[in-house]
Write an enzyme that holds these catalytic residues in place. Structure first.
Site, PDB file in Angstrom:
ATOM      1  CE  LYS A 113      -3.192 -12.954  -0.324  1.00  0.00           C
ATOM      2  NZ  LYS A 113      -3.527 -13.034  -1.745  1.00  0.00           N
ATOM      3  CB  SER A 156       0.949 -14.100   2.032  1.00  0.00           C
ATOM      4  OG  SER A 156       1.791 -13.375   2.880  1.00  0.00           O
ATOM      5  CE1 TYR A 168      -2.859  -9.639   1.289  1.00  0.00           C
ATOM      6  CE2 TYR A 168      -1.248 -10.101   3.003  1.00  0.00           C
ATOM      7  CZ  TYR A 168      -1.638 -10.161   1.681  1.00  0.00           C
ATOM      8  OH  TYR A 168      -0.804 -10.745   0.758  1.00  0.00           O
ATOM      9  N   PRO A 215       3.843  -1.813  14.987  1.00  0.00           N
ATOM     10  CG  PRO A 215       2.094  -0.502  15.782  1.00  0.00           C
ATOM     11  CD  PRO A 215       3.299  -0.449  14.895  1.00  0.00           C
ATOM     12  CG  ASP A 269       6.827  -5.241  11.634  1.00  0.00           C
ATOM     13  OD1 ASP A 269       5.940  -5.593  10.833  1.00  0.00           O
ATOM     14  OD2 ASP A 269       7.659  -4.353  11.396  1.00  0.00           O
ATOM     15  CG  ASN A 279      -1.547  -1.383  -6.163  1.00  0.00           C
ATOM     16  OD1 ASN A 279      -1.305  -0.167  -6.051  1.00  0.00           O
ATOM     17  ND2 ASN A 279      -0.784  -2.293  -5.601  1.00  0.00           N
ATOM     18  CG  LEU A 286      13.246  -2.626   3.980  1.00  0.00           C
ATOM     19  CD1 LEU A 286      13.383  -1.427   4.908  1.00  0.00           C
ATOM     20  CD2 LEU A 286      13.992  -3.834   4.571  1.00  0.00           C
TER      21      LEU A 286
HETATM   22  P1  NAD Z   1      -0.125  -5.826  -6.906  1.00  0.00           P
HETATM   23  O1  NAD Z   1      -1.051  -4.931  -6.165  1.00  0.00           O
HETATM   24  O2  NAD Z   1       1.050  -5.218  -7.577  1.00  0.00           O
HETATM   25  O3  NAD Z   1      -0.924  -6.687  -7.989  1.00  0.00           O
HETATM   26  C1  NAD Z   1      -2.269  -7.061  -7.815  1.00  0.00           C
HETATM   27  C2  NAD Z   1      -3.002  -6.680  -9.108  1.00  0.00           C
HETATM   28  O4  NAD Z   1      -4.373  -7.085  -8.991  1.00  0.00           O
HETATM   29  C3  NAD Z   1      -2.996  -5.185  -9.385  1.00  0.00           C
HETATM   30  O5  NAD Z   1      -2.589  -4.967 -10.718  1.00  0.00           O
HETATM   31  C4  NAD Z   1      -4.458  -4.769  -9.187  1.00  0.00           C
HETATM   32  O6  NAD Z   1      -4.823  -3.692 -10.036  1.00  0.00           O
HETATM   33  C5  NAD Z   1      -5.195  -6.046  -9.486  1.00  0.00           C
HETATM   34  N1  NAD Z   1      -6.496  -6.234  -8.818  1.00  0.00           N
HETATM   35  C6  NAD Z   1      -6.784  -6.114  -7.491  1.00  0.00           C
HETATM   36  N2  NAD Z   1      -8.075  -6.423  -7.273  1.00  0.00           N
HETATM   37  C7  NAD Z   1      -8.609  -6.756  -8.467  1.00  0.00           C
HETATM   38  C8  NAD Z   1      -9.896  -7.178  -8.901  1.00  0.00           C
HETATM   39  N3  NAD Z   1     -10.912  -7.311  -8.028  1.00  0.00           N
HETATM   40  N4  NAD Z   1     -10.086  -7.432 -10.209  1.00  0.00           N
HETATM   41  C9  NAD Z   1      -9.077  -7.293 -11.109  1.00  0.00           C
HETATM   42  N5  NAD Z   1      -7.843  -6.897 -10.762  1.00  0.00           N
HETATM   43  C10 NAD Z   1      -7.606  -6.635  -9.452  1.00  0.00           C
HETATM   44  O7  NAD Z   1       0.345  -6.950  -5.871  1.00  0.00           O
HETATM   45  P2  NAD Z   1       1.495  -8.039  -6.008  1.00  0.00           P
HETATM   46  O8  NAD Z   1       2.602  -7.665  -5.083  1.00  0.00           O
HETATM   47  O9  NAD Z   1       1.777  -8.307  -7.418  1.00  0.00           O
HETATM   48  O10 NAD Z   1       0.759  -9.273  -5.340  1.00  0.00           O
HETATM   49  C11 NAD Z   1       0.056 -10.249  -6.102  1.00  0.00           C
HETATM   50  C12 NAD Z   1      -0.592 -11.246  -5.158  1.00  0.00           C
HETATM   51  O11 NAD Z   1       0.419 -11.818  -4.334  1.00  0.00           O
HETATM   52  C13 NAD Z   1      -1.616 -10.628  -4.213  1.00  0.00           C
HETATM   53  O12 NAD Z   1      -2.693 -11.538  -4.059  1.00  0.00           O
HETATM   54  C14 NAD Z   1      -0.855 -10.490  -2.910  1.00  0.00           C
HETATM   55  O13 NAD Z   1      -1.708 -10.551  -1.794  1.00  0.00           O
HETATM   56  C15 NAD Z   1       0.067 -11.699  -2.961  1.00  0.00           C
HETATM   57  N6  NAD Z   1       1.285 -11.527  -2.157  1.00  0.00           N
HETATM   58  C16 NAD Z   1       2.095 -10.438  -2.369  1.00  0.00           C
HETATM   59  C17 NAD Z   1       3.239 -10.269  -1.576  1.00  0.00           C
HETATM   60  C18 NAD Z   1       4.125  -9.067  -1.742  1.00  0.00           C
HETATM   61  O14 NAD Z   1       4.889  -8.762  -0.821  1.00  0.00           O
HETATM   62  N7  NAD Z   1       4.100  -8.359  -2.863  1.00  0.00           N
HETATM   63  C19 NAD Z   1       3.558 -11.220  -0.590  1.00  0.00           C
HETATM   64  C20 NAD Z   1       2.734 -12.331  -0.427  1.00  0.00           C
HETATM   65  C21 NAD Z   1       1.590 -12.473  -1.219  1.00  0.00           C
HETATM   66  N1  UFG Z   2      10.762  -2.035   7.739  1.00  0.00           N
HETATM   67  C1  UFG Z   2      11.443  -0.933   8.235  1.00  0.00           C
HETATM   68  N2  UFG Z   2      11.122   0.291   7.724  1.00  0.00           N
HETATM   69  C2  UFG Z   2      10.175   0.472   6.757  1.00  0.00           C
HETATM   70  C3  UFG Z   2       9.490  -0.663   6.260  1.00  0.00           C
HETATM   71  C4  UFG Z   2       9.801  -1.905   6.774  1.00  0.00           C
HETATM   72  O1  UFG Z   2      12.301  -1.054   9.100  1.00  0.00           O
HETATM   73  O2  UFG Z   2       9.923   1.627   6.343  1.00  0.00           O
HETATM   74  C5  UFG Z   2      11.113  -3.386   8.246  1.00  0.00           C
HETATM   75  C6  UFG Z   2       9.973  -4.119   8.914  1.00  0.00           C
HETATM   76  O3  UFG Z   2       9.874  -3.747  10.271  1.00  0.00           O
HETATM   77  C7  UFG Z   2      10.384  -5.581   8.690  1.00  0.00           C
HETATM   78  C8  UFG Z   2      11.095  -5.551   7.343  1.00  0.00           C
HETATM   79  O4  UFG Z   2      11.483  -4.193   7.134  1.00  0.00           O
HETATM   80  O5  UFG Z   2      11.302  -5.981   9.665  1.00  0.00           O
HETATM   81  C9  UFG Z   2      10.213  -5.991   6.165  1.00  0.00           C
HETATM   82  O6  UFG Z   2       9.007  -5.230   6.164  1.00  0.00           O
HETATM   83  P1  UFG Z   2       8.015  -5.211   4.917  1.00  0.00           P
HETATM   84  O7  UFG Z   2       6.911  -4.260   5.259  1.00  0.00           O
HETATM   85  O8  UFG Z   2       8.762  -4.964   3.672  1.00  0.00           O
HETATM   86  O9  UFG Z   2       7.501  -6.715   4.831  1.00  0.00           O
HETATM   87  P2  UFG Z   2       6.739  -7.624   5.903  1.00  0.00           P
HETATM   88  O10 UFG Z   2       7.601  -8.812   6.166  1.00  0.00           O
HETATM   89  O11 UFG Z   2       6.273  -6.861   7.064  1.00  0.00           O
HETATM   90  O12 UFG Z   2       5.428  -8.063   5.091  1.00  0.00           O
HETATM   91  C10 UFG Z   2       5.429  -8.401   3.707  1.00  0.00           C
HETATM   92  C11 UFG Z   2       4.083  -8.072   3.107  1.00  0.00           C
HETATM   93  C12 UFG Z   2       3.031  -8.964   3.710  1.00  0.00           C
HETATM   94  C13 UFG Z   2       3.424 -10.402   3.501  1.00  0.00           C
HETATM   95  C14 UFG Z   2       4.789 -10.668   4.090  1.00  0.00           C
HETATM   96  C15 UFG Z   2       5.231 -12.073   3.794  1.00  0.00           C
HETATM   97  O13 UFG Z   2       3.748  -6.698   3.353  1.00  0.00           O
HETATM   98  O14 UFG Z   2       1.800  -8.735   3.070  1.00  0.00           O
HETATM   99  O15 UFG Z   2       5.743  -9.755   3.541  1.00  0.00           O
HETATM  100  O16 UFG Z   2       5.103 -12.352   2.455  1.00  0.00           O
HETATM  101  F1  UFG Z   2       2.539 -11.185   4.124  1.00  0.00           F
END
Ligand code: NAD
Ligand code: UFG
Length: 335
Positions: free
Chosen positions: A156, A128, A152, A296, A298, A35, A203
């Site tokens: 965690k 998360s 997912y 669904p 949310d 990714n 979002l």
């Molecule tokens: P991201 O997808 O941008 O980064 C994850 C990276 O890990 C990517 O570069 C991907 O290529 C790499 N990767 C995945 N599986 C791998 C594997 N098996 N070996 C080596 N590389 C691998 O995601 P992010 O937003 O930077 O999130 C980082 C971490 O934070 C994740 O564990 C995610 O679950 C957690 N997290 C993210 C959010 C969010 O909203 N972005 C919120 C809460 C927690």
């Molecule tokens: N939303 C919209 N339209 C969209 C996308 C999102 O209205 O096209 C709304 C959602 O309903 C929500 C808010 O925007 O109310 C935020 O939604 P996100 O999808 O951006 O984020 P979430 O809070 O649903 O979830 C994210 C990550 C999860 C993580 C969580 C807390 O996707 O993996 O934040 O860290 F667990």
């Protein structure tokens, strides 16, 4: 002395790489590019300039590959690991649970096994706010009950439990479980940011694509939540603030702190319409939206109490919503 960042070319990992390099640390990144893109390496180097760029190594490979991990640990003096690598799309995890369990859980156990073999005991984990499920009240404190509503989130939860068990078995580990709220925004340079493939689920990336005209209109999921304007409320945190939180956590581990859990959020909730309004201020009103049914799974409201991170690590989020939108907009126009 090096810090290993798994998934260090991803969204949060790349911003953390910049913060660690600029703090003078040496880092090794392992990323399988599932990714992310190898070009992120050049962009990190450009941001930190030659002075620090020489302190970064990048290995393209999978964290589940224990032989490769052993090679990395034997060739580098790794003192701590920050484990970002994982799959993170909630909807996809419902469709492909095995891929999520395999990737997220097995990457963690492989890593922990190799760390044990090499005597490395400092570990920072990307958890998360999703582990709180539907919290009974707001703000959310670290000692609230946890539970997950999708595969997912369960990965965690399981990993948090694995880390607790490891700590119980050996109290010389230092482990920081960081529960992120909603990271958004991009680096000030506009060179790195969140760049999901295909149509974004989250979002902010969706809003950014509507603002540039790549997508037509934002669907606001639900207008009848129990919030000030009926739309969902979240704790959006600037990704650079979040990245700095990892540096603070690594410093905390260096004090031999044992196992610690911290919320990383701002403590402030914004609605979907607040986000649209703030983004429209920086992009000149280009974000059109329409109301759509609730998505669904949310929840209505989710925001942190992040006092513990401030009290124990001296970390708090500094950047406001305007800066989150401004940097996102700059990155979007730079791609
Ligand atoms: P991201 O997808 O941008 O980064 C994850 C990276 O890990 C990517 O570069 C991907 O290529 C790499 N990767 C995945 N599986 C791998 C594997 N098996 N070996 C080596 N590389 C691998 O995601 P992010 O937003 O930077 O999130 C980082 C971490 O934070 C994740 O564990 C995610 O679950 C957690 N997290 C993210 C959010 C969010 O909203 N972005 C919120 C809460 C927690
Ligand atoms: N939303 C919209 N339209 C969209 C996308 C999102 O209205 O096209 C709304 C959602 O309903 C929500 C808010 O925007 O109310 C935020 O939604 P996100 O999808 O951006 O984020 P979430 O809070 O649903 O979830 C994210 C990550 C999860 C993580 C969580 C807390 O996707 O993996 O934040 O860290 F667990």
């Amino acid at each position: 002395m090096s810090i290993l960042l798994t998934g260090g070319l991803g969204y949060i990992g790349s911003h953390t790489a910049v913060e660690l390099l600029e703090d003078g640390r040496e880092i090794v990144i392992i990323d399988n590019l599932s990714n992310s893109n190898i070009e992120v390496k050049d962009k990190i180097e450009k941001i930190v300039t030659d002075k620090y760029a020489k302190n970064m190594k990048v290995v393209v490979g999978d964290v589940r590959d224990e032989k490769l991990l052993e090679q990395i640990f034997s060739e580098n003096d790794i003192t701590a690991v920050v484990h970002f690598a994982g799959l993170k799309a909630v909807g996809e995890s419902v469709e492909k649970p095995l891929e999520y369990y395999d990737n997220n859980i097995n990457s963690t156990t492989s890593l922990l096994k190799v760390m044990k073999k090499f005597g490395v005991k400092n570990f920072v984990f990307s958890s998360s706010a999703t582990v709180y499920g539907r919290a009974k009240s707001m703000p959310i404190y670290e000692d609230f009950e946890i539970g997950a509503t999708n595969p997912y989130g369960r990965t965690k939860l399981f990993i948090e439990q694995i880390l607790q068990d490891i700590y119980v078995s050996d109290k010389t580990y230092n482990i920081a479980i960081l529960r992120y709220f909603n990271p958004i925004g991009a680096h000030d340079s506009g060179l790195i940011g969140e760049d999901p493939n295909g149509i974004p689920n989250n979002l902010l990336p969706y809003v950014a694509k509507v603002a540039t005209g790549k997508l037509e209109v934002l669907s606001v999921f639900g207008d009848d939540y129990d919030t000030k304007d009926g739309t969902g409320v979240r704790d959006y945190i600037h990704v650079v603030d979040l990245a700095k939180g990892h540096l603070s956590a690594l410093k905390k581990l260096e004090e031999n702190c044992g196992l610690k859990i911290y919320n990383l959020g701002t403590g402030v909730g914004y609605s979907v319409l607040d986000i649209v309004e703030a983004y429209n201020k920086v992009c000149g009103g280009k974000v059109k939206y329409k109301f759509a049914p609730r998505r669904p799974g949310d929840i209505d409201v989710c925001y942190a109490n992040a006092d513990k991170a401030f009290k124990e690590m001296g970390w708090k989020a500094e950047r406001d919503l305007e800066n989150m939108c401004m940097t996102s907009w700059k990155f979007e126009n730079n791609k």
